[in-house]
Design an enzyme around this catalytic site. Structure first.
Site, PDB file in Angstrom:
ATOM      1  N   GLY A   1       0.857  -1.081   0.145  1.00 57.91           N
ATOM      2  CA  GLY A   1       0.003  -0.025  -0.277  1.00 57.91           C
ATOM      3  C   GLY A   1       0.766   1.375   0.088  1.00 57.91           C
ATOM      4  O   GLY A   1       2.092   1.403   0.262  1.00 57.91           O
ATOM      5  N   HIS A   2      -0.019   2.462  -0.332  1.00 60.43           N
ATOM      6  CA  HIS A   2       0.758   3.597  -0.522  1.00 60.43           C
ATOM      7  C   HIS A   2       1.799   4.088   0.757  1.00 60.43           C
ATOM      8  O   HIS A   2       1.444   3.595   2.089  1.00 60.43           O
ATOM      9  CB  HIS A   2      -0.297   4.888  -0.612  1.00 60.43           C
ATOM     10  CG  HIS A   2      -1.186   5.029   0.720  1.00 60.43           C
ATOM     11  ND1 HIS A   2      -0.796   5.830   1.953  1.00 60.43           N
ATOM     12  CD2 HIS A   2      -2.455   4.233   1.017  1.00 60.43           C
ATOM     13  CE1 HIS A   2      -1.765   5.636   2.835  1.00 60.43           C
ATOM     14  NE2 HIS A   2      -2.571   4.822   2.221  1.00 60.43           N
ATOM     15  N   ASP A   3       2.833   4.643   0.875  1.00 63.63           N
ATOM     16  CA  ASP A   3       3.678   5.204   1.435  1.00 63.63           C
ATOM     17  C   ASP A   3       4.318   4.065   2.425  1.00 63.63           C
ATOM     18  O   ASP A   3       4.977   4.525   3.458  1.00 63.63           O
ATOM     19  CB  ASP A   3       3.048   6.247   2.494  1.00 63.63           C
ATOM     20  CG  ASP A   3       2.431   7.278   1.761  1.00 63.63           C
ATOM     21  OD1 ASP A   3       3.171   7.926   1.094  1.00 63.63           O
ATOM     22  OD2 ASP A   3       1.145   7.625   1.901  1.00 63.63           O
ATOM     23  N   ALA A   4       4.340   2.889   2.075  1.00 62.10           N
ATOM     24  CA  ALA A   4       4.925   1.803   2.791  1.00 62.10           C
ATOM     25  C   ALA A   4       6.525   2.070   2.757  1.00 62.10           C
ATOM     26  O   ALA A   4       6.926   2.413   1.565  1.00 62.10           O
ATOM     27  CB  ALA A   4       4.284   0.433   2.353  1.00 62.10           C
TER      28      ALA A   4
ATOM     29  N   ALA B   1       1.294   2.674   4.667  1.00 67.79           N
ATOM     30  CA  ALA B   1       2.277   3.482   5.618  1.00 67.79           C
ATOM     31  C   ALA B   1       2.905   2.488   6.583  1.00 67.79           C
ATOM     32  O   ALA B   1       2.952   2.980   7.537  1.00 67.79           O
ATOM     33  CB  ALA B   1       1.255   4.553   6.493  1.00 67.79           C
TER      34      ALA B   1
END
Length: 212
Positions: A133-136, A153
């Site tokens: 997922g995003h910003d991981a 995240a």
């Protein structure tokens, strides 16, 4: 720059199952493969030569097709020390969103989805049908097994592994060399070196008596 005697094409370290899946990824991506590197006594795999890692030629390109993070660390040190160049391999049926950075030596297999603003460290693997997922932020030598779901995240520290069909929920951290078992659901941070299983994920009990 490769030397004049360095073989053309990519060398895949590991001639086992994951190494052959890396070969499939390379073929789908149109990347020529020169052969495999393995200490096991293979005479050849799918028509390609197999050499010992110590025989790797300076200036050649390589990718490590082995799931074990500790083995990846050892081989990367060896091959880099021999002058090798780690390359990243992405299957054409994988999706990589904008503002995402893949470090050298990463492997992203078919059906994987890596969302926006993600960072993958060197020699990390997102295997087939896994999602990030995003910003991981994934450290070096991280492994997300087939069907694993890493939410937004999340931080996966160096050498962490997320098992098949496991889920790491939003904002959680999985520590260095920790292992999330297959189908586990991580609802709280996982300490370094811990093995967790179940839903919600709990530390694997080492004192559990053997079954009769």
């Amino acid at each position: 720059m490769p030397s004049a005697t360095a073989p053309r094409g990519l060398w895949i370290a590991g001639a086992g199952g994951l190494g052959r899946e890396a070969l499939d990824t390379a073929l789908a991506a149109g990347v020529p493969v020169a052969g495999f590197l393995d200490d096991a006594p293979f005479t050849g795999v799918r028509g390609l030569p197999v050499r010992r890692p110590a025989e790797f030629e300076p200036g050649a390109r390589y990718l490590i097709g082995i799931a074990d993070p500790a083995v990846r660390r050892r081989l990367a040190a060896l091959l880099n020390g021999l002058g090798g160049e780690a390359v990243t391999l992405v299957h054409p049926r994988a999706l990589i969103a904008p503002d995402t950075v893949l470090g050298p030596g990463c492997l992203v297999m078919g059906g994987a989805y890596v969302s926006s603003s993600v960072r993958l460290g060197a020699h990390s693997q997102v295997q087939y049908n896994a999602t990030v997922g995003h910003d991981a932020v994934l450290g070096e030598r991280v492994t997300v097994y087939p069907g694993g779901n890493v939410s937004g995240a999340v931080v996966l520290a160096d050498g962490a592994t997320v098992g098949s069909n496991a889920v790491v929920l939003q904002g959680r951290k999985v520590g260095e060399d920790a292992f999330v078992g297959a189908a586990a659901v991580v609802t709280r941070d996982v300490p370094p070196g811990e093995v967790v299983v179940g839903s919600p994920a709990r530390p694997l009990r080492k004192d559990r008596p053997a079954a009769d």
